[in-house]
Design a protein around this motif. Structure first.
Motif, mmCIF file in Angstrom:
data_model
loop_
_atom_site.group_PDB
_atom_site.id
_atom_site.type_symbol
_atom_site.label_atom_id
_atom_site.label_comp_id
_atom_site.label_asym_id
_atom_site.label_seq_id
_atom_site.Cartn_x
_atom_site.Cartn_y
_atom_site.Cartn_z
ATOM 1 N N LEU A 100 0.833 -1.188 0.000
ATOM 2 C CA LEU A 100 0.000 0.000 0.000
ATOM 3 C C LEU A 100 0.877 1.251 0.000
ATOM 4 O O LEU A 100 1.921 1.272 0.656
ATOM 5 C CB LEU A 100 -0.914 0.015 1.230
ATOM 6 N N GLN A 101 0.440 2.252 -0.717
ATOM 7 C CA GLN A 101 1.223 3.487 -0.815
ATOM 8 C C GLN A 101 1.159 4.282 0.482
ATOM 9 O O GLN A 101 0.090 4.534 1.029
ATOM 10 C CB GLN A 101 0.712 4.343 -1.980
ATOM 11 N N LYS A 102 2.334 4.672 0.969
ATOM 12 C CA LYS A 102 2.405 5.491 2.173
ATOM 13 C C LYS A 102 1.673 6.817 1.962
ATOM 14 O O LYS A 102 1.812 7.445 0.925
ATOM 15 C CB LYS A 102 3.868 5.794 2.520
ATOM 16 N N GLU B 15 -8.045 -1.145 3.448
ATOM 17 C CA GLU B 15 -7.275 -1.347 4.681
ATOM 18 C C GLU B 15 -8.102 -2.127 5.708
ATOM 19 O O GLU B 15 -7.589 -3.058 6.351
ATOM 20 C CB GLU B 15 -6.859 0.003 5.259
ATOM 21 N N TYR C 188 3.305 -0.829 3.978
ATOM 22 C CA TYR C 188 3.193 0.521 3.435
ATOM 23 C C TYR C 188 4.533 0.928 2.825
ATOM 24 O O TYR C 188 5.569 0.894 3.507
ATOM 25 C CB TYR C 188 2.779 1.504 4.531
#
Length: 246
Positions: free
Chosen positions: A28-30, A41, A53
């Motif tokens: 998942l992109q920070k 999420e 992340y």
């Protein structure tokens, strides 16, 4: 040899999870926000799916497609249910031998351990859902295909596996330097499970408190530790030696 499939895009990953796909890990992109991202999420948390992340650059390397801040990896294998596996092995009449990996993170170490485990008659490998190395193309290649021949199970926490093994009459032995006993001082002839720790941290201290025995490898040189896959091989072949000579 890349047998792993990627899914990219938030909605596509949500649909895959709800469809029962064996998701090994989701990147998942920070800093990403949004209602749909939050839904993903929550779903990953509910299903106890491993997530990490990462910067957008990592996602861009994983796929050239429009990932929308999420890339999932589908495992090339189906994971087994630990309780069903343990019961099956106990009822088979064989002397059980299980391997518990406490958040081992390097895929090549994982693959090498799987290969050795298959060669030494390990009945199953148990890993933790979060923080463990994925089963990907590198794992498959390093294992020489053994990943398709030995059952692998996932649990919420390695201590869950420890307690279930003990309740099933399986002695749990930790491979750790935090003991005076070497692996040659410990009996492996009865049903047992060996725990190997992660590359940097070793076995979680809370897990060490609940094992039945601890054992270490004698080190005669100046280096203070062995690669975990090498150490695991030494432990497994000591099991083989003892059981062949009993």
């Amino acid at each position: 040899m890349e047998n792993q499939t990627q899914i990219f895009g938030i909605r596509a990953i949500i649909e895959a999870v709800n469809a029962g796909e064996t998701i090994d890990k989701v990147f998942l992109q920070k800093g990403e926000r949004g209602e749909l991202f939050g839904e993903l999420e929550s779903l990953l948390n509910k299903k106890s799916i491993n997530k990490s992340y990462v910067p957008v650059e990592k996602l861009n390397r994983l796929t050239k497609n429009n990932h929308q801040g999420a890339v999932a990896q589908i495992s090339p294998i189906e994971f087994h249910d630990m309780e069903t596996l343990v019961m099956s092995v106990m009822e088979s009449g064989k002397t059980p031998l299980f391997l518990l990996l406490d958040q081992l993170s390097d895929v090549r170490n994982f693959g090498a351990i799987i290969r050795t485990a298959e060669c030494t008659g390990v009945n199953g490998i148990i890993i933790q859902k979060n923080g463990s190395a994925p089963v990907n193309g590198d794992t498959i290649k390093t294992s020489a295909g053994a990943v398709f021949k030995i059952p692998i199970c996932k649990v919420d926490h390695i201590k869950d596996a420890v307690f279930y093994m003990q309740a099933s009459g399986v002695k749990v032995i930790a491979a750790t330097e935090k003991t005076n006993d070497t692996l040659y001082d410990v009996s492996f002839v009865e049903p047992c499970a060996i725990i190997m720790g992660s590359e940097g941290r070793g076995i979680n201290p809370s897990t060490l408190k609940v094992v039945d025995s601890k054992a270490k490898l004698p080190l005669l040189g100046d280096i203070e530790s062995l690669n975990v896959s090498v150490a695991c091989g030494a432990f497994l072949y000591e099991v083989v030696r003892q059981r062949l000579n009993k």
